[in-house]
Write a protein that holds these residues in place. Structure first.
Motif, PDB file in Angstrom:
ATOM      1  N   GLY A 101      30.940 -92.917  29.091  1.00 18.26           N
ATOM      2  CA  GLY A 101      31.620 -92.160  30.136  1.00 18.26           C
ATOM      3  C   GLY A 101      31.644 -92.899  31.446  1.00 18.26           C
ATOM      4  N   ASN A 102      32.131 -92.215  32.476  1.00 20.81           N
ATOM      5  CA  ASN A 102      32.318 -92.833  33.784  1.00 20.81           C
ATOM      6  C   ASN A 102      31.456 -92.198  34.869  1.00 20.81           C
ATOM      7  N   LYS A 103      30.396 -91.497  34.482  1.00 24.13           N
ATOM      8  CA  LYS A 103      29.469 -90.973  35.489  1.00 24.13           C
ATOM      9  C   LYS A 103      28.818 -92.160  36.224  1.00 24.13           C
ATOM     10  N   PRO A 104      28.369 -91.947  37.449  1.00 21.25           N
ATOM     11  CA  PRO A 104      27.793 -93.049  38.227  1.00 21.25           C
ATOM     12  C   PRO A 104      26.562 -93.653  37.556  1.00 21.25           C
ATOM     13  N   ALA A 105      26.437 -94.964  37.646  1.00 23.00           N
ATOM     14  CA  ALA A 105      25.258 -95.644  37.122  1.00 23.00           C
ATOM     15  C   ALA A 105      24.011 -95.124  37.824  1.00 23.00           C
TER      16      ALA A 105
ATOM     17  N   ASN B  51      21.236 -93.515   7.868  1.00 22.16           N
ATOM     18  CA  ASN B  51      20.286 -92.965   8.838  1.00 22.16           C
ATOM     19  C   ASN B  51      21.088 -92.264   9.934  1.00 22.16           C
ATOM     20  N   ASN B  52      21.273 -90.961   9.785  1.00 18.47           N
ATOM     21  CA  ASN B  52      21.932 -90.137  10.790  1.00 18.47           C
ATOM     22  C   ASN B  52      20.843 -89.482  11.624  1.00 18.47           C
ATOM     23  N   VAL B  53      20.640 -89.973  12.841  1.00 16.48           N
ATOM     24  CA  VAL B  53      19.458 -89.653  13.639  1.00 16.48           C
ATOM     25  C   VAL B  53      19.683 -88.375  14.453  1.00 16.48           C
ATOM     26  N   PRO B  54      18.938 -87.297  14.187  1.00 17.08           N
ATOM     27  CA  PRO B  54      19.170 -86.045  14.913  1.00 17.08           C
ATOM     28  C   PRO B  54      18.482 -85.980  16.271  1.00 17.08           C
ATOM     29  N   TYR B  55      17.683 -86.988  16.602  1.00 17.17           N
ATOM     30  CA  TYR B  55      17.014 -87.039  17.908  1.00 17.17           C
ATOM     31  C   TYR B  55      17.507 -88.259  18.701  1.00 17.17           C
ATOM     32  N   GLY B  56      18.759 -88.635  18.463  1.00 14.52           N
ATOM     33  CA  GLY B  56      19.287 -89.876  19.013  1.00 14.52           C
ATOM     34  C   GLY B  56      19.371 -89.928  20.523  1.00 14.52           C
ATOM     35  N   GLY B  57      19.304 -88.779  21.211  1.00 14.14           N
ATOM     36  CA  GLY B  57      19.396 -88.774  22.661  1.00 14.14           C
ATOM     37  C   GLY B  57      18.375 -89.653  23.351  1.00 14.14           C
ATOM     38  N   VAL B  58      17.233 -89.872  22.726  1.00 14.14           N
ATOM     39  CA  VAL B  58      16.185 -90.700  23.336  1.00 14.14           C
ATOM     40  C   VAL B  58      16.696 -92.109  23.634  1.00 14.14           C
ATOM     41  N   TYR B  59      17.691 -92.572  22.871  1.00 15.98           N
ATOM     42  CA  TYR B  59      18.193 -93.937  23.056  1.00 15.98           C
ATOM     43  C   TYR B  59      19.247 -94.039  24.164  1.00 15.98           C
ATOM     44  N   TYR B  60      19.492 -92.917  24.856  1.00 15.00           N
ATOM     45  CA  TYR B  60      20.483 -92.913  25.935  1.00 15.00           C
ATOM     46  C   TYR B  60      19.940 -92.271  27.218  1.00 15.00           C
ATOM     47  N   HIS B  61      18.926 -91.441  27.095  1.00 17.03           N
ATOM     48  CA  HIS B  61      18.350 -90.734  28.243  1.00 17.03           C
ATOM     49  C   HIS B  61      17.176 -91.466  28.886  1.00 17.03           C
ATOM     50  N   SER B  62      16.599 -92.430  28.197  1.00 19.89           N
ATOM     51  CA  SER B  62      15.350 -93.022  28.670  1.00 19.89           C
ATOM     52  C   SER B  62      15.437 -94.545  28.645  1.00 19.89           C
ATOM     53  N   TRP B  63      14.284 -95.196  28.824  1.00 20.29           N
ATOM     54  CA  TRP B  63      14.254 -96.656  28.883  1.00 20.29           C
ATOM     55  C   TRP B  63      14.754 -97.324  27.602  1.00 20.29           C
ATOM     56  N   TYR B  64      14.798 -96.584  26.510  1.00 23.33           N
ATOM     57  CA  TYR B  64      15.288 -97.147  25.253  1.00 23.33           C
ATOM     58  C   TYR B  64      16.758 -97.572  25.338  1.00 23.33           C
ATOM     59  N   ARG B  65      17.478 -97.104  26.372  1.00 18.26           N
ATOM     60  CA  ARG B  65      18.888 -97.465  26.506  1.00 18.26           C
ATOM     61  C   ARG B  65      19.067 -98.925  26.909  1.00 18.26           C
ATOM     62  N   ASP B  66      18.005 -99.568  27.356  1.00 16.83           N
ATOM     63  CA  ASP B  66      18.059-100.944  27.851  1.00 16.83           C
ATOM     64  C   ASP B  66      17.740-101.917  26.715  1.00 16.83           C
ATOM     65  N   ALA B  67      18.766-102.566  26.182  1.00 14.01           N
ATOM     66  CA  ALA B  67      18.568-103.475  25.045  1.00 14.01           C
ATOM     67  C   ALA B  67      17.684-104.655  25.401  1.00 14.01           C
ATOM     68  N   ALA B  68      17.580-104.974  26.696  1.00 16.61           N
ATOM     69  CA  ALA B  68      16.691-106.065  27.111  1.00 16.61           C
ATOM     70  C   ALA B  68      15.239-105.716  26.847  1.00 16.61           C
TER      71      ALA B  68
ATOM     72  N   CYS C 196      23.483 -89.695  29.979  1.00 17.57           N
ATOM     73  CA  CYS C 196      23.927 -90.423  28.797  1.00 17.57           C
ATOM     74  C   CYS C 196      25.445 -90.582  28.755  1.00 17.57           C
ATOM     75  N   PHE C 197      26.135 -90.093  29.787  1.00 16.13           N
ATOM     76  CA  PHE C 197      27.569 -90.301  29.892  1.00 16.13           C
ATOM     77  C   PHE C 197      27.911 -91.132  31.132  1.00 16.13           C
ATOM     78  N   ALA C 198      26.943 -91.929  31.590  1.00 13.83           N
ATOM     79  CA  ALA C 198      27.136 -92.786  32.756  1.00 13.83           C
ATOM     80  C   ALA C 198      27.623 -94.169  32.342  1.00 13.83           C
ATOM     81  N   ARG C 199      28.071 -94.930  33.319  1.00 20.88           N
ATOM     82  CA  ARG C 199      28.601 -96.261  33.038  1.00 20.88           C
ATOM     83  C   ARG C 199      27.527 -97.224  32.539  1.00 20.88           C
ATOM     84  N   ASP C 200      26.265 -96.916  32.834  1.00 19.31           N
ATOM     85  CA  ASP C 200      25.177 -97.819  32.445  1.00 19.31           C
ATOM     86  C   ASP C 200      24.365 -97.283  31.272  1.00 19.31           C
ATOM     87  N   THR C 201      24.991 -96.448  30.447  1.00 20.31           N
ATOM     88  CA  THR C 201      24.236 -95.797  29.366  1.00 20.31           C
ATOM     89  C   THR C 201      23.626 -96.801  28.398  1.00 20.31           C
ATOM     90  N   GLY C 202      24.381 -97.809  27.995  1.00 24.12           N
ATOM     91  CA  GLY C 202      23.852 -98.781  27.042  1.00 24.12           C
ATOM     92  C   GLY C 202      23.827 -98.245  25.619  1.00 24.12           C
TER      93      GLY C 202
END
Length: 383
Positions: A211-215, A155-172, A249-255
Motif C-alpha cells: 500500500g501507500n501509507k506513510p513509511a 504452508n498457508n500461514v494463519p499468523y502471517g501478520g507478524v512478518y509485516y507488523h514487526s521487525w520481521y518485515r526487514d529482510a536485512a 502493514c499497508f505502508a510503503r516500507d512494509t517489506g
C-alpha cells in the motif's frame, strides 16, 4: 544440573525454556547475555528458575567468564551465524535457532566449523521431530509408497501478520521468508525423502500486504486504527488475537512478499513443489505435504493432525489421527527438541546437527536467488 548460557533471551528462548522445564530436564539458566538487560533482568527476577542467573550485556564476555555446559542462541536471525561460530570455537555444545544463517558469507563461516563440532549442535527444527513427520518417514522408508517421485508441499500461514507488523518485515534482519518459513519445510521433506535437492526455480509476489501509507506509520497513529482489518486494535479486540506488532502493514516500507513458490529438483529427478502464503486466517491455515509414490500416495497436515494413505492396487485408504500434547508449541516438537538436546549433553549424537541447518539454508538461499534472478539456481552445499 547442566548450566546453560543464553545468548539472546527473547520469545523463542522463553518458549524453549518452558519446554525444558515441561520435560523435567536438569537444565539451569546459569547466564544470560542480552543488550536489553535493563528491562529483561527485572522480568526474569520474578521467575525462580533465574534466581542464580548472571547477566551480561556482551555475549563474548559471558563466554569468557562463565563455565558453561552448553549455549543456547536465540538472537535475531542475522546474528545466529556469528555467535554460533564463537561458541563452536570454544568447543561448547550448542542449541541454535533457525535459520542458521541468512546469507552466503555466513553460510561459509559456519561451513568452516570442524565436522566433529557440527555434530555437537542442535538446530531448532521442531517439525522434524514431531510424531506425524516420524510416521511419514516410517511409511516412506518401509516401501509402502513404492518409489517416491514427487512431493507437493504447502504452508498457508494463519499468523502471517507478524512478518509485516514487526521487525520481521526487514529482510536485512531475517534473510527473507524462504529462510524464515520454508527452512523448516525443506528440512522435514528431505528428512522424509532421504534425499536432497540440487537445483531450484522460484518466484515471489506481493499481493495483499502492500500500500501507500506513510513509511514508519504505526497503527495507533493511523485514522483507520479502529477499522483496518489488520490493525493491532482490530486484531486484539475483534479477532481476539495477540497483536504481533503495530507497524502498518499497508505502508510503503512494509517489506516481504506474501506469496512464494519454489520447485526443487533432486539428483534422481524427484520433484518437490513448495508454496507458501501469509495472508490466510484461522482455519484456512494449512501446513503439510503429499508424497506421491509408485504404489501409494500419502499426505499429512500439521493443523488437522491427520495423515492419509491412498493405496493404488487396493480400494483402501488409511487415515491416521494424531494427538499432540495440549499446550505445546510446534505440534509437540519443542519438547522433543528439548529431550534431544538434554540427551546430546549426556553424550548422545545430535538428531539435528549443524549440517541439517546448513542443508536447509543452502536450499533456501538458492530459492531466494532464483526468485531474484528469475532463473533456475544450483544448490551448493559444500559437504
Amino acid at each position: 544440573m547442566k548450566k546453560i548460557g543464553f545468548i539472546g533471551y527473547g520469545l523463542r528462548s522463553e518458549t524453549m525454556m518452558k519446554a525444558f522445564t515441561g520435560a523435567g530436564l536438569p537444565l539451569a539458566p546459569a547466564a544470560v547475555a542480552d543488550p536489553r538487560l535493563e528491562t529483561l533482568q527485572p522480568q526474569l527476577a520474578r521467575d525462580g528458575r533465574f534466581a542464580d542467573t548472571r547477566y551480561y550485556a556482551d555475549a563474548e564476555e559471558m563466554l569468557d567468564r562463565e563455565a558453561l555446559d552448553a549455549v543456547f542462541i536465540g538472537t535475531r536471525c542475522g546474528l545466529h551465524a556469528r555467535y554460533a561460530a564463537l561458541v563452536m570455537e570454544r568447543g561448547l555444545p550448542l542449541f541454535l535457532e533457525k535459520p542458521v544463517c541468512i546469507d552466503e558469507a555466513q553460510y561459509a563461516r559456519l561451513l568452516a566449523a570442524p565436522p566433529a563440532q557440527r555434530g555437537r549442535v542442535m538446530v531448532s527444527f521442531p517439525l522434524h521431530v514431531t510424531c506425524i513427520v516420524q510416521e511419514m518417514k516410517r511409511l516412506v522408508d518401509s516401501g509402502a509408497l513404492g518409489d517416491v517421485v514427487s512431493v507437493q508441499a504447502v504452508n498457508n500461514v494463519p499468523y502471517g501478520g507478524v512478518y509485516y507488523h514487526s521487525w520481521y518485515r526487514d529482510a536485512a534482519l531475517t534473510g527473507g521468508l524462504f529462510l524464515q518459513k520454508s527452512t523448516h519445510d525443506i528440512d522435514y521433506i528431505t528428512h522424509i525423502l532421504g534425499k536432497r535437492p540440487v537445483s531450484v526455480a522460484a518466484l515471489t509476489s506481493k499481493m495483499y500486504f502492500k500500500g501507500n501509507k506513510p513509511a514508519g506509520l504505526h497503527c495507533p497513529d493511523c485514522p483507520e486504527y479502529r477499522t483496518c482489518p489488520e490493525s493491532s486494535f482490530v486484531v486484539e479486540h475483534r479477532r481476539k488475537e495477540e497483536p504481533s506488532g503495530e507497524l502498518c502493514c499497508f505502508a510503503r516500507d512494509t517489506g516481504n512478499e506474501d506469496v512464494g513458490a519454489a520447485l526443487f529438483t533432486c539428483e534422481d529427478g524427484t520433484l518437490i513443489s513448495y508454496h507458501q502464503t501469509f495472508l490466510v486466517k484461522n482455519d484456512a491455515g494449512r501446513r503439510g505435504a503429499r508424497f506421491i509414490g509408485t504404489r501409494a500416495s500419502a499426505e499429512f497436515d500439521f493443523y488437522t493432525a491427520q495423515l492419509r494413505v491412498d493405496y493404488y492396487d487396493e480400494r483402501h485408504t488409511a487415515v491416521h489421527q494424531f494427538h499432540y500434547p495440549e499446550g505445546l508449541v510446534h505440534f509437540g516438537g519443542d519438547e522433543a527438541l528439548a529431550r534431544g538436546f538434554a540427551e546430546m549433553l549426556e553424550g548422545a549424537p545430535s538428531p539435528l546437527g549443524l549440517e541439517h541447518g546448513l542443508a536447509s539454508a543452502a536450499a533456501c538461499l538458492a530459492a531466494r536467488r532464483a526468485a531474484q534472478t528469475h532463473r533456475e539456481e544450483t544448490i551448493e552445499y559444500g559437504f
